[in-house]
Write an enzyme that holds these catalytic residues in place. Structure first.
Site, PDB file in Angstrom:
ATOM      1  N   ARG A  15      -6.839 -11.482   9.114  1.00  0.00           N
ATOM      2  CA  ARG A  15      -7.275 -10.610   8.014  1.00  0.00           C
ATOM      3  C   ARG A  15      -6.126 -10.372   7.020  1.00  0.00           C
ATOM      4  NH1 ARG A  15      -5.859  -6.202   5.268  1.00  0.00           N
ATOM      5  NH2 ARG A  15      -5.072  -5.272   7.182  1.00  0.00           N
ATOM      6  N   ASP A  16      -5.129  -9.586   7.402  1.00  0.00           N
ATOM      7  CA  ASP A  16      -4.047  -9.266   6.462  1.00  0.00           C
ATOM      8  C   ASP A  16      -3.278 -10.542   6.104  1.00  0.00           C
ATOM      9  OD1 ASP A  16      -2.119  -7.903   4.949  1.00  0.00           O
ATOM     10  OD2 ASP A  16      -1.993  -6.256   6.365  1.00  0.00           O
ATOM     11  N   HIS A 207       2.108  -0.172  11.107  1.00  0.00           N
ATOM     12  CA  HIS A 207       1.688  -1.406  10.409  1.00  0.00           C
ATOM     13  C   HIS A 207       2.752  -1.657   9.336  1.00  0.00           C
ATOM     14  CE1 HIS A 207      -1.622  -3.926   8.431  1.00  0.00           C
ATOM     15  NE2 HIS A 207      -0.789  -3.748   7.419  1.00  0.00           N
ATOM     16  N   CYS A 240      -1.074  -7.583   0.553  1.00  0.00           N
ATOM     17  CA  CYS A 240      -2.299  -7.010  -0.005  1.00  0.00           C
ATOM     18  C   CYS A 240      -2.398  -7.408  -1.469  1.00  0.00           C
ATOM     19  CB  CYS A 240      -2.264  -5.490   0.130  1.00  0.00           C
ATOM     20  SG  CYS A 240      -3.671  -4.693  -0.646  1.00  0.00           S
ATOM     21  N   ASN A 249       3.154  -9.204   6.831  1.00  0.00           N
ATOM     22  CA  ASN A 249       3.436  -8.291   7.947  1.00  0.00           C
ATOM     23  C   ASN A 249       4.619  -8.836   8.742  1.00  0.00           C
ATOM     24  OD1 ASN A 249       0.232  -8.397   7.620  1.00  0.00           O
ATOM     25  ND2 ASN A 249       0.811  -6.380   8.326  1.00  0.00           N
TER      26      ASN A 249
END
Ligand code: HMG
Ligand code: MG
Length: 302
Positions: A15-16, A207, A240, A249
């Protein structure tokens, strides 16, 4: 405080890690990534987002991804759901955990989900109630907890206020997110400590985006105040689209290397993760983004 004996890792690369990729990645590759991660022992994989495809085109195949993965018993597959429309699609797709996502910064809330913090809370409340009524796990991400690309400083009180609202909604976990990676250990300790005064530390996760290389230190600082859930992404993929300058990340391989070295258990097969990181980087036509992953790979080839 003593460091934890074990840590839960939520792998967010599907996802990220992928949402910010400009070139469309095939559903088959996304599915393979998720399957490889569950096989490597991750008990929680953030699989995709049920968001507007106009806002985040890379996640437009969310339903197909969820339909095609091979579900490993005991693995929680999480998905992002910004509103009831997203929740209904997530439920249809048999997600195990839905993630509402808000921010501690007004400016970022507007950019990312097109509404104020207060409006977002009103929008999340029915999602939270529906998720709990359906027996799903409920998680909340809290962006810009250590700084905002638009407003700069973010007061700790604002982070605590939103975290408290998420806790009151019944969220099983609340992710304190460094969206642009600007946090440093002293601040991270302060923010995490303040949040643990209103939410039990067992419900809080870190996170960290690694834009300024602070994530490992910030994970250690978080563990020192009782946090034992962290989000990571293979090969450090991520970012993002609505956070100017945000990079990936913290790399899963680097975090596992550190935790393994410290004798902190994760239940994850490090060697398998190194291979996944190298494989996924090759799919994206780029060099591996994890220091530990690249070092181990170089040693294997030597
Ligand atoms: P909006 O434009 O204000 O909403 O967007 P709307 O209700 O007017 O809907 C606009 C269009 O989107 C409509 O379609 C809706 O049907 C559709 P149209 O009528 O124009 O054809 N729509 C949807 N379609 C599919 N699924 C949905 C959905 N909702 C509406 N759920 C909205 C508001 C929240 C939808 C939008 O802003 C959005 O999708 N934002 C998500 C942006 C995003 O994906 N950001 C990245 C994830 S968050 C992140 O990365 C941070 C995190 O990692 C933590 C950290 O690091 O900080 C979690
Ligand atoms: Mg993120």
């Amino acid at each position: 405080m003593a460091l934890p004996n074990s840590v839960k890792i939520v792998e967010v690369s599907p996802r990220d890690g992928l949402q910010n990729e400009k070139a469309m990645i095939s559903t088959a590759i996304k599915v393979e990534l998720i399957n490889r991660l569950s096989q490597a022992g991750f008990k929680n994989v953030e699989a995709t987002s049920f968001v507007s495809p106009k806002w985040t085109p890379q996640m437009a195949d969310a339903a197909e991804v969820m339909a095609q993965i091979t579900r490993r018993p005991g693995t929680i597959y999480s998905v992002l759901t910004p509103n009831i429309k997203g929740f209904e699609a997530a439920r249809e797709a048999r997600a195990d955990e839905v993630v509402i996502f808000g921010a501690a910064s007004e400016a970022f809330s507007q950019k990312n989900i097109n509404c104020s913090i207060a409006e977002s809370i009103d929008r999340f409340e029915p999602v939270a109630a529906a998720a709990l009524a359906a027996g799903l796990r409920l998680r909340a991400a809290l962006s810009c907890a250590f700084g905002c690309p638009y407003q700069g400083e973010v007061p700790i009180a604002d982070v605590v206020m939103v975290a408290k609202r998420f806790a009151e909604m019944g969220c099983h976990e609340i992710d304190i997110a460094d969206t642009i990676g600007v946090g440093t250990p002293t601040r991270v300790r302060e923010v995490m400590q303040a949040v643990t005064e209103v939410v039990d530390p067992s419900r809080i996760s870190g996170h960290f985006h690694d834009t300024y290389g602070q994530s490992l230190a910030n994970i250690l600082a978080s563990m020192e105040v009782g946090i034992s859930i962290f989000h990571t992404s293979v090969s450090g993929l991520g970012g993002c689209p609505y956070a100017k300058g945000a990079t990936g990340n913290v790399a899963t391989e680097d975090v596992l290397f550190m935790l393994n070295g410290m004798g902190i258990e994760t239940g994850i097969d490090f060697d398998a993760v190194v291979e996944i990181g190298q494989w996924m980087s090759a799919q994206l036509n780029r060099a591996g983004g994890s220091r530990a992953g690249n070092a181990i790979t170089a040693k294997r080839h030597a």
